[in-house]
Enzyme design. Structure first.
Site, PDB file in Angstrom:
ATOM      1  N   LYS A  57      -4.047 -15.891  35.958  1.00  0.00           N
ATOM      2  CA  LYS A  57      -4.241 -17.121  35.190  1.00  0.00           C
ATOM      3  C   LYS A  57      -5.580 -17.746  35.535  1.00  0.00           C
ATOM      4  O   LYS A  57      -5.919 -17.916  36.713  1.00  0.00           O
ATOM      5  CB  LYS A  57      -3.108 -18.105  35.487  1.00  0.00           C
ATOM      6  CG  LYS A  57      -3.107 -19.350  34.623  1.00  0.00           C
ATOM      7  CD  LYS A  57      -1.852 -20.170  34.908  1.00  0.00           C
ATOM      8  CE  LYS A  57      -1.728 -21.371  33.981  1.00  0.00           C
ATOM      9  NZ  LYS A  57      -0.480 -22.119  34.233  1.00  0.00           N
ATOM     10  N   VAL A  77      -3.960 -16.544  30.343  1.00  0.00           N
ATOM     11  CA  VAL A  77      -3.280 -15.599  31.221  1.00  0.00           C
ATOM     12  C   VAL A  77      -3.691 -14.193  30.814  1.00  0.00           C
ATOM     13  O   VAL A  77      -3.583 -13.819  29.641  1.00  0.00           O
ATOM     14  CB  VAL A  77      -1.746 -15.751  31.152  1.00  0.00           C
ATOM     15  CG1 VAL A  77      -1.063 -14.697  32.015  1.00  0.00           C
ATOM     16  CG2 VAL A  77      -1.334 -17.147  31.613  1.00  0.00           C
ATOM     17  N   ASP A 119       8.126 -28.954  32.084  1.00  0.00           N
ATOM     18  CA  ASP A 119       7.612 -28.255  30.901  1.00  0.00           C
ATOM     19  C   ASP A 119       8.554 -27.112  30.533  1.00  0.00           C
ATOM     20  O   ASP A 119       8.127 -25.977  30.315  1.00  0.00           O
ATOM     21  CB  ASP A 119       6.202 -27.731  31.180  1.00  0.00           C
ATOM     22  CG  ASP A 119       5.449 -27.361  29.908  1.00  0.00           C
ATOM     23  OD1 ASP A 119       5.782 -27.906  28.836  1.00  0.00           O
ATOM     24  OD2 ASP A 119       4.536 -26.518  29.973  1.00  0.00           O
ATOM     25  N   GLY A 123      -3.865 -24.405  25.712  1.00  0.00           N
ATOM     26  CA  GLY A 123      -4.909 -25.407  25.668  1.00  0.00           C
ATOM     27  C   GLY A 123      -5.655 -25.583  26.973  1.00  0.00           C
ATOM     28  O   GLY A 123      -6.740 -26.161  26.985  1.00  0.00           O
ATOM     29  N   MET A 124      -5.083 -25.116  28.075  1.00  0.00           N
ATOM     30  CA  MET A 124      -5.705 -25.366  29.363  1.00  0.00           C
ATOM     31  C   MET A 124      -6.088 -24.100  30.116  1.00  0.00           C
ATOM     32  O   MET A 124      -6.966 -24.141  30.971  1.00  0.00           O
ATOM     33  CB  MET A 124      -4.767 -26.205  30.241  1.00  0.00           C
ATOM     34  CG  MET A 124      -4.397 -27.517  29.592  1.00  0.00           C
ATOM     35  SD  MET A 124      -3.768 -28.788  30.709  1.00  0.00           S
ATOM     36  CE  MET A 124      -2.666 -27.940  31.775  1.00  0.00           C
TER      37      MET A 124
END
Length: 409
Positions: free
Chosen positions: A94, A76, A201, A72-73
């Site tokens: 990234k 890669v 995470d 979502g952000m």
């Protein structure tokens, strides 16, 4: 619901690598009433494509090859470092999605990810090679390329043939994950002062398994370094909803024990082959996380030793005081299970065979031959000891037998 592009975004897709939920569990009713704006231009699925395409060179030295992963952000890319005299080296590059690259808060998070990763040097953590910005001022982060797959895909490969990951393999992988996280938790400044980093995470997608058998934790994009001020605002919960510790829904600060709870979820899911905290909506998932009601793992995997089941449920205790005191203690408990129940515990060669089999099952190929034929033969012997079968007895799919361990006599 505020969607990506705003500084206090609420991520509504479980595929997104981060959720920013203001107010913790008290905001859930508002989330339930908020409409999901399908087709809105601000949604991740409708974000601009941007300039990045295969073949483009970033900063004159990184050539993009193909998209390796997308959340979502950020995206890669598998890329190649180009050097003098034809030098080439595969790397992971990234890039933030264009819609987020102009968000000051997200840019600050991206810069912080680079800073945090640069201070970590451990074989179980993906290394950072470079950080910079291109001619358009858009940042990039260059990391080591891990040829293999993530833990989520390993579990999926087993599910395709209606199998589950052998418990010794699951435990061996998680032991390596714990080593990497412990290194982050025990980080020190150059002056020797404690400066722990909390990952925040820990998910199967962020556990990389190399074809060599190496296990590496990645994506410290949400990490909280205690030697730096908060990047996000107080009262904001960060992380994938289904992998949060229950205290985070109550606006408690992240800690070593919230990471430990995440590892517990990863181990439970790897053994069970299914999600622990799942639901039809974000609200339902958050409610399950807050209750932290965990089905007994032995009801799903009766082959799991009681000591392993105890370790899993200790890590997943709702009250942090009832968990292991730290990730090292959890690692010691898991290694004790392997030592007490197996003649020979899985090593990196056994993990390498798992990765290669899973890649073949998923149609990804076996990967680069970074393990010698001698190592492969050793891995087969280890597998035979673990599963009570020879390499000749495996079925045509390369699947793993369900005879999961051999007790010591």
């Amino acid at each position: 619901m505020i969607l990506p592009g705003a500084s206090t975004a609420i991520r509504s897709s479980l595929r997104a690598p981060a959720y920013l939920i203001r107010g913790g569990i008290s905001a859930m009713n508002e989330m339930a009433r908020a409409p999901r704006l399908r087709g809105d231009a601000r949604l991740v699925s409708s974000r601009p494509v941007g300039r990045d395409q295969p073949g483009r060179r970033i900063a004159g030295k990184y050539e993009l090859v193909e998209r390796a992963g997308e959340g979502g952000m950020a995206t890669v890319w598998r890329a190649i470092t180009l050097g003098a005299e034809g030098f080439e080296r595969p790397v992971a590059l990234k890039r933030a999605h264009p819609a987020l690259a102009i968000d000051p808060q997200f840019v600050a998070m991206f810069v912080e990810e680079a800073r945090v990763n640069a201070t970590l040097d451990h074989p179980n953590i993906v290394h950072i090679h470079d950080f910079g910005s291109d001619e358009h001022g858009e940042h990039y982060l260059v990391m080591e390329w891990v040829e293999g797959l993530d833990l989520r895909r390993l579990v999926h490969a087993h599910a395709l043939v209606e199998e589950q990951v052998a418990w010794p393999i699951a435990v061996a992988i998680v032991v390596e994950v714990l080593r990497g996280i412990y290194a982050a938790h025990t980080r020190e400044t150059p002056d020797g002062d404690a400066a722990p980093i909390f990952h925040r995470d820990v998910t199967p997608q962020n556990v990389m398994l190399a074809v060599s058998g190496a296990v590496k934790i990645t994506d410290f994009g949400l990490a909280r370094a205690t030697d730096r001020a908060r990047v996000t605002n107080p009262g904001t919960v960060k992380g994938k909803l289904g992998y949060l510790a229950p205290e985070l829904t109550l606006d408690h600060p992240p800690s070593a024990l919230t990471d430990l709870f995440g590892v517990g979820i990863v181990l439970w899911e790897t053994l069970a082959g299914e999600r622990l905290f799942d639901g039809a909506s974000d609200v339902e998932i958050l409610q399950k996380v807050a209750r932290a009601s965990v089905p007994p793992i032995m009801a799903i995997r009766p082959d799991v030793p009681p000591a392993l089941a105890e370790a899993v449920h200790t890590a997943l205790a709702r009250d942090p005081a009832h968990r292991f005191p730290d990730v090292r203690a959890m690692g010691l408990a898991l290694r004790r299970v392997l030592r007490d129940h197996l003649d020979e515990a899985p090593d990196m060669h056994a993990i390498a065979m798992e990765v290669r089999d899973a890649r073949e099952q998923l149609g990804l190929g076996t990967g680069r031959r970074s393990v010698s034929s001698l190592d492969v033969e050793h891995a087969r012997r280890v597998r035979a000891a673990l599963f009570g079968t020879s390499s000749d007895e495996r079925d045509a799919s390369g699947a793993i037998p369900l005879e999961l361990s051999r007790k010591k006599h």
